[in-house]
Design an enzyme around this catalytic site. Sequence first.
Site, short mmCIF file in Angstrom:
data_model
loop_
_atom_site.label_atom_id
_atom_site.label_comp_id
_atom_site.label_asym_id
_atom_site.label_seq_id
_atom_site.Cartn_x
_atom_site.Cartn_y
_atom_site.Cartn_z
CG HIS A 77 -1.61 1.05 1.56
ND1 HIS A 77 -3.12 1.27 1.06
CD2 HIS A 77 -1.51 2.54 1.93
CE1 HIS A 77 -3.51 2.45 1.32
NE2 HIS A 77 -2.45 3.34 1.94
CD GLU A 78 1.66 3.49 3.71
OE1 GLU A 78 2.20 4.78 3.52
OE2 GLU A 78 0.80 3.43 4.11
CG HIS A 95 0.39 6.40 -0.13
ND1 HIS A 95 -0.86 6.74 -0.76
CD2 HIS A 95 -0.20 5.78 0.97
CE1 HIS A 95 -1.92 6.77 -0.20
NE2 HIS A 95 -1.47 5.96 1.00
CG HIS A 137 -6.04 6.29 0.73
ND1 HIS A 137 -6.11 7.01 1.86
CD2 HIS A 137 -4.87 5.66 1.08
CE1 HIS A 137 -5.20 6.56 2.59
NE2 HIS A 137 -4.38 5.97 1.99
ZN LIG Z 1 -2.53 5.06 2.45
#
Ligand SMILES: [Zn+2]
Length: 299
Positions: free
Chosen positions: A252-253, A256, A262
């Site tokens: 997930h990170e 980013h 998101h």
């Molecule tokens: Zn996030």
Amino acid sequence: MALNLLTFSISFFIFFVVKPFPIVESRTIEFSEHSFTKTLRNLRGIKKGQRMRGMIELKSYLNKFGYLNNYSHTNHFDQNVEVALKEYQVFHHLRATGHMDAETLRKMSLPRCGVPDVVTPHDNLKGLTILANYSFFRGSPRWEESKRALTYRFVSSTNVLRMDLVRFAVNNAFQSWSRVSDFTFTEIFNPNPNVAIGFHRRNHGDGHPFDGPGRVLAHTFAPQDGRLHLDADESWISGPGSEIDLETVALHEIGHLLGLGHSSVRDSIMYPSYEGVRRHLSQDDKDGIATLYGYQNIT
Ligand SMILES: [Zn+2]
Ligand SMILES: [Zn+2]
């Protein structure tokens, strides 16, 4: 996206949490008894016009994740809170009741990423912002074209997991993104990596302190900052079956890190809540990275 967070120099925070299991015993208890969860339980059923202890914490939560801009530091549930709560509910595919029902309470109790969800600035009561899928940070920052072979280094202010476990999990996560992009990721040991990944606790010098066990697990800065921070106070593990799975959070990170915000798509890795082990990218994630970097035919 509500990316006040991401542009760190501006006001971006992305939090991701992780914690490994060698250290876990007493923390597990702390996690389940987390005070924010207790506060939320107190607020069950509250709606517009009412006052209740804990409302300030709720407002602060909605503000932190991009749903509520300016708010009064009182325990009053006002119109702005109702709108913010509805936006939160819409993003998370809950019924947009505008009050603290059981489903909303359950969702807010889950650990999550520290990066805000909402992309569009909130103008007062302008209505609900509905994001159907992936998003980017405000201004869509991305890595410049000459930077596709990114280097990374582990730089932690505290150690929580065996480094071989950390390396394995993070490397797997990088490889997953490599397969759907033209990025490569290589660990280096010199002082100037493109990406610095590390475990940190509470106030760790970037203006976005972690919150101890529970709630925020990690945060990452938008391109081309390269900082990816994991909350050292989480119960991190590197395998399925218990607390917070490092590979899931890293996946997930890194999204980013590459410039994705998101997604409201629930099976997307870029969905903000941590809801268990998930070690693969969804079509929505692949579409997001392909759109940001202009790839054709990514499947
Ligand atoms: Zn996030
Ligand atoms: Zn940080």
